[in-house]
Design a protein around this motif. Structure first.
Motif, PDB file in Angstrom:
ATOM      1  N   PHE A 174       0.749  -1.303  -0.061  1.00 34.39           N
ATOM      2  CA  PHE A 174      -0.014  -0.096  -0.014  1.00 34.39           C
ATOM      3  C   PHE A 174       0.838   1.194  -0.147  1.00 34.39           C
ATOM      4  CE2 PHE A 174       0.606  -1.722   4.088  1.00 34.39           C
ATOM      5  CZ  PHE A 174       1.242  -0.869   4.861  1.00 34.39           C
ATOM      6  N   ASP A 175       0.290   2.307  -0.455  1.00 37.51           N
ATOM      7  CA  ASP A 175       1.176   3.508  -0.265  1.00 37.51           C
ATOM      8  C   ASP A 175       1.263   3.987   1.077  1.00 37.51           C
ATOM      9  OD1 ASP A 175       0.568   3.662  -3.187  1.00 37.51           O
ATOM     10  OD2 ASP A 175      -0.822   5.473  -3.154  1.00 37.51           O
ATOM     11  N   ASN A 176       2.532   4.148   1.471  1.00 38.82           N
ATOM     12  CA  ASN A 176       2.837   4.556   2.841  1.00 38.82           C
ATOM     13  C   ASN A 176       3.661   5.908   3.091  1.00 38.82           C
ATOM     14  OD1 ASN A 176       5.804   3.452   3.585  1.00 38.82           O
ATOM     15  ND2 ASN A 176       4.689   1.890   1.943  1.00 38.82           N
ATOM     16  N   ALA A 177       3.839   6.325   4.339  1.00 36.20           N
ATOM     17  CA  ALA A 177       4.719   7.423   4.390  1.00 36.20           C
ATOM     18  C   ALA A 177       6.316   7.146   4.611  1.00 36.20           C
ATOM     19  CB  ALA A 177       4.369   8.366   5.888  1.00 36.20           C
ATOM     20  N   ALA A 178       7.104   7.701   3.753  1.00 39.71           N
ATOM     21  CA  ALA A 178       8.563   7.676   3.815  1.00 39.71           C
ATOM     22  C   ALA A 178       9.183   8.331   5.046  1.00 39.71           C
ATOM     23  CB  ALA A 178       8.976   7.993   2.620  1.00 39.71           C
ATOM     24  N   MET A 179       8.372   9.241   5.640  1.00 41.17           N
ATOM     25  CA  MET A 179       8.946  10.141   6.901  1.00 41.17           C
ATOM     26  C   MET A 179       7.845  10.373   7.705  1.00 41.17           C
ATOM     27  SD  MET A 179      11.992  11.550   6.257  1.00 41.17           S
ATOM     28  CE  MET A 179      13.125  11.765   5.071  1.00 41.17           C
ATOM     29  N   ASP A 180       8.192  10.803   9.206  1.00 44.44           N
ATOM     30  CA  ASP A 180       7.438  11.022  10.194  1.00 44.44           C
ATOM     31  C   ASP A 180       6.968  12.623   9.673  1.00 44.44           C
ATOM     32  OD1 ASP A 180       7.646   8.994  11.330  1.00 44.44           O
ATOM     33  OD2 ASP A 180       9.090   9.864  13.112  1.00 44.44           O
ATOM     34  N   GLY A 181       5.659  12.719   9.577  1.00 44.72           N
ATOM     35  CA  GLY A 181       5.285  14.239   9.370  1.00 44.72           C
ATOM     36  C   GLY A 181       3.709  14.364   9.134  1.00 44.72           C
ATOM     37  N   TYR A 182       2.999  14.975   8.419  1.00 47.47           N
ATOM     38  CA  TYR A 182       1.666  15.156   7.951  1.00 47.47           C
ATOM     39  C   TYR A 182       1.584  14.854   6.443  1.00 47.47           C
ATOM     40  CZ  TYR A 182       2.204  17.766  12.150  1.00 47.47           C
ATOM     41  OH  TYR A 182       2.355  17.969  13.559  1.00 47.47           O
ATOM     42  N   ALA A 183       0.300  13.866   6.504  1.00 51.68           N
ATOM     43  CA  ALA A 183       0.003  13.698   5.321  1.00 51.68           C
ATOM     44  C   ALA A 183      -1.074  14.883   4.722  1.00 51.68           C
ATOM     45  CB  ALA A 183      -0.962  12.266   5.296  1.00 51.68           C
ATOM     46  N   VAL A 184      -0.861  15.179   3.314  1.00 56.00           N
ATOM     47  CA  VAL A 184      -1.760  16.292   3.101  1.00 56.00           C
ATOM     48  C   VAL A 184      -2.371  16.038   1.659  1.00 56.00           C
ATOM     49  CG1 VAL A 184      -0.427  17.980   4.538  1.00 56.00           C
ATOM     50  CG2 VAL A 184       0.321  17.324   2.126  1.00 56.00           C
ATOM     51  N   ARG A 185      -3.088  16.836   1.177  1.00 63.21           N
ATOM     52  CA  ARG A 185      -3.764  16.950  -0.242  1.00 63.21           C
ATOM     53  C   ARG A 185      -2.702  18.180  -0.700  1.00 63.21           C
ATOM     54  NH1 ARG A 185      -9.164  15.839  -1.165  1.00 63.21           N
ATOM     55  NH2 ARG A 185      -9.340  17.707  -2.396  1.00 63.21           N
ATOM     56  N   SER A 186      -2.003  17.942  -1.773  1.00 63.01           N
ATOM     57  CA  SER A 186      -0.860  18.799  -2.113  1.00 63.01           C
ATOM     58  C   SER A 186      -1.792  19.911  -2.714  1.00 63.01           C
ATOM     59  CB  SER A 186      -0.159  18.186  -3.160  1.00 63.01           C
ATOM     60  OG  SER A 186      -1.163  17.717  -4.566  1.00 63.01           O
ATOM     61  N   ALA A 187      -2.949  19.804  -3.177  1.00 62.96           N
ATOM     62  CA  ALA A 187      -3.440  21.073  -3.425  1.00 62.96           C
ATOM     63  C   ALA A 187      -3.656  22.090  -2.552  1.00 62.96           C
ATOM     64  CB  ALA A 187      -4.901  20.901  -4.121  1.00 62.96           C
TER      65      ALA A 187
END
Length: 448
Positions: free
Chosen positions: A64-77
């Protein structure tokens, strides 16, 4: 008075030309058929084994798509300008799934956690800063955001982004490492730590591997003494310690063999015949050192010939010219065991093993022999006299990036192999001048 002419001696038979190392290796490998038999072993126990079948992935890695860093998932827009602020509505740790992001929302996320629906980028936490909540409550640390933040909660933590976030940033896409149906490990591939980790990432707890070659090892010579049997001060005249047995056993084990150490066989024809016949019954290969020349005390050659067949090769290499290869028939089972007779001098035996016996054993396991990569390095020495044979000189890399030569290149000087970290491959008839670029072959790569 006439004098009768003296009879002339018959001309000596012409010596057969020396065989090139490349021709010898080709002839050796052409006679090898991979061993039958496959074993299933735990992946945790498969280090050093050879794959019997290709490994084809039944899933995607990552799944599955997953985070490569600790941080915040966002909508790029939502993060097209520096300073954009978004409401933190959820917290997603590895092993947990999140809810869909709506416009104006962000999710606290940790490395390896699934990207929530709606999000298409991650901003690392170092490029953000918390801001006051909507009701002017004190700023709260981001990690205090609960796993689920209901819409009825009056206070909503907000985060300011100190950078923009292009789509795909710090997102590991599903299948970017391995896709379903990919052949990721090949038949005949030797398994090491990286290969075992890859197999485990596909969910494979077991692997099918080629069975280990069974090898019988013994030395011949009444002059040989085992360390520990006789103290150095009590060694009889002409006696030497059996060093070949130790490094040959270690080399065989490093190539993945099950080794039966038969010790030292006395220099008697009956003892040699018995040792060979017994070894052939339960082994795929017999390896000996010494005893394959034409002297009256060299009984290995006639013994192998009486029990099977033997070819004595004179190879155009230095050290290691004499080499014997053949087979010994089994008396209680069909087929025969391969036979290799190595030179008695330790450096000759060591180098001949690396150049010829290791490729043979890999071929028995269905693996393609790969010589070490030759590295071009400058000689910081000179060899003004060329040799008629291809030479493998023991050298060591120095702090200046060049190669130093061990001063004594005799085939009996085992210290040259300990001192050196490899050899240079010098073609027949070639001299060496200081600064010449030579082909360096590393022992560490050869022995891996």
């Amino acid at each position: 008075m006439s004098t009768a002419p003296r009879p002339t001696a018959p001309p000596s038979p012409a010596r057969a030309p020396l065989m090139s190392l490349d021709d010898a290796l080709q002839a050796l490998l052409s006679s090898i058929t991979p061993l039958p038999g496959v074993e299933t072993v735990a992946t945790l126990q498969a280090d050093g084994r050879v794959l019997a079948h290709a490994v084809v992935s039944s899933l995607q890695v990552p799944a599955f798509d997953n985070a490569a860093m600790d941080g915040y998932a966002v909508r790029s827009a939502d993060v097209q300008q520096v300073g954009a602020e978004l409401a933190v509505t959820q917290r997603i740790a590895a092993g947990h799934s999140g809810q869909a992001l709506l416009p104006g929302q962000t999710a606290r996320i940790f490395t390896g956690a699934p990207i929530p629906p709606g999000a298409d980028a991650v901003v690392m936490q170092e490029q953000t800063e918390p801001v006051a909540a909507l009701d002017t409550a004190p700023v709260t640390a981001p990690d205090t955001v609960p796993d689920t933040v209901p819409d009825t909660v009056p206070r909503t933590l907000r985060v300011r982004f100190l950078t923009t976030a292009p789509a795909g940033q710090w997102v590991r896409r599903s299948g970017e490492d391995v896709r379903t149906g990919d052949s990721v490990l090949q038949r005949g591939q030797k398994l090491g730590p990286a290969e075992l980790g890859l197999a485990a990432s596909l969910g494979l707890a077991q692997l099918s591997v080629v069975r280990r070659p069974k090898v019988a090892l013994f030395s011949t010579g009444d002059e040989l003494v085992m360390p520990g049997d006789v103290a150095p001060c009590d060694m009889p005249p002409g006696a030497i310690y059996n060093s070949n047995r130790f490094f040959l056993r270690a080399l065989l084990q490093r190539v993945g063999c099950e080794v039966s150490d038969l010790g030292i066989v006395p220099d008697r024809r009956e003892a040699t015949l018995a040792a060979l016949q017994s070894a052939a019954e339960q082994h795929d290969l017999i390896v000996t050192s010494g005893g394959v020349s034409v002297g009256e005390e060299d009984h290995v050659k006639p013994a192998v010939q009486s029990l099977g067949a033997l070819a004595l090769w004179q190879i155009a290499m230095k050290p290691g010219k004499p080499f014997a290869f053949g087979h010994v028939r089994r008396s209680t089972a069909p087929g025969a065991a391969h036979f290799v007779g190595l030179p008695g001098n330790p450096v000759s035996s060591f180098m001949t093993f690396l150049l010829l016996v290791k490729p043979l054993i890999l071929a028995l396991q269905g693996s393609s022999p790969q010589p070490p990569m030759p590295w071009p390095l400058p000689a910081h020495f000179a060899v003004p006299k060329a040799d008629k044979r291809r030479e493998f000189l023991r050298v060591r890399r120095n702090a200046q990036g060049g190669l130093d030569l061990f001063p004594n290149q005799s085939s009996g000087v085992l210290t040259s192999v300990v001192w050196g970290d490899g050899v240079v491959d010098i073609p027949a008839g070639q001299t060496v001048a200081h600064g010449d670029m030579l082909h360096f072959l590393s022992f560490s790569e050869w022995l891996s």
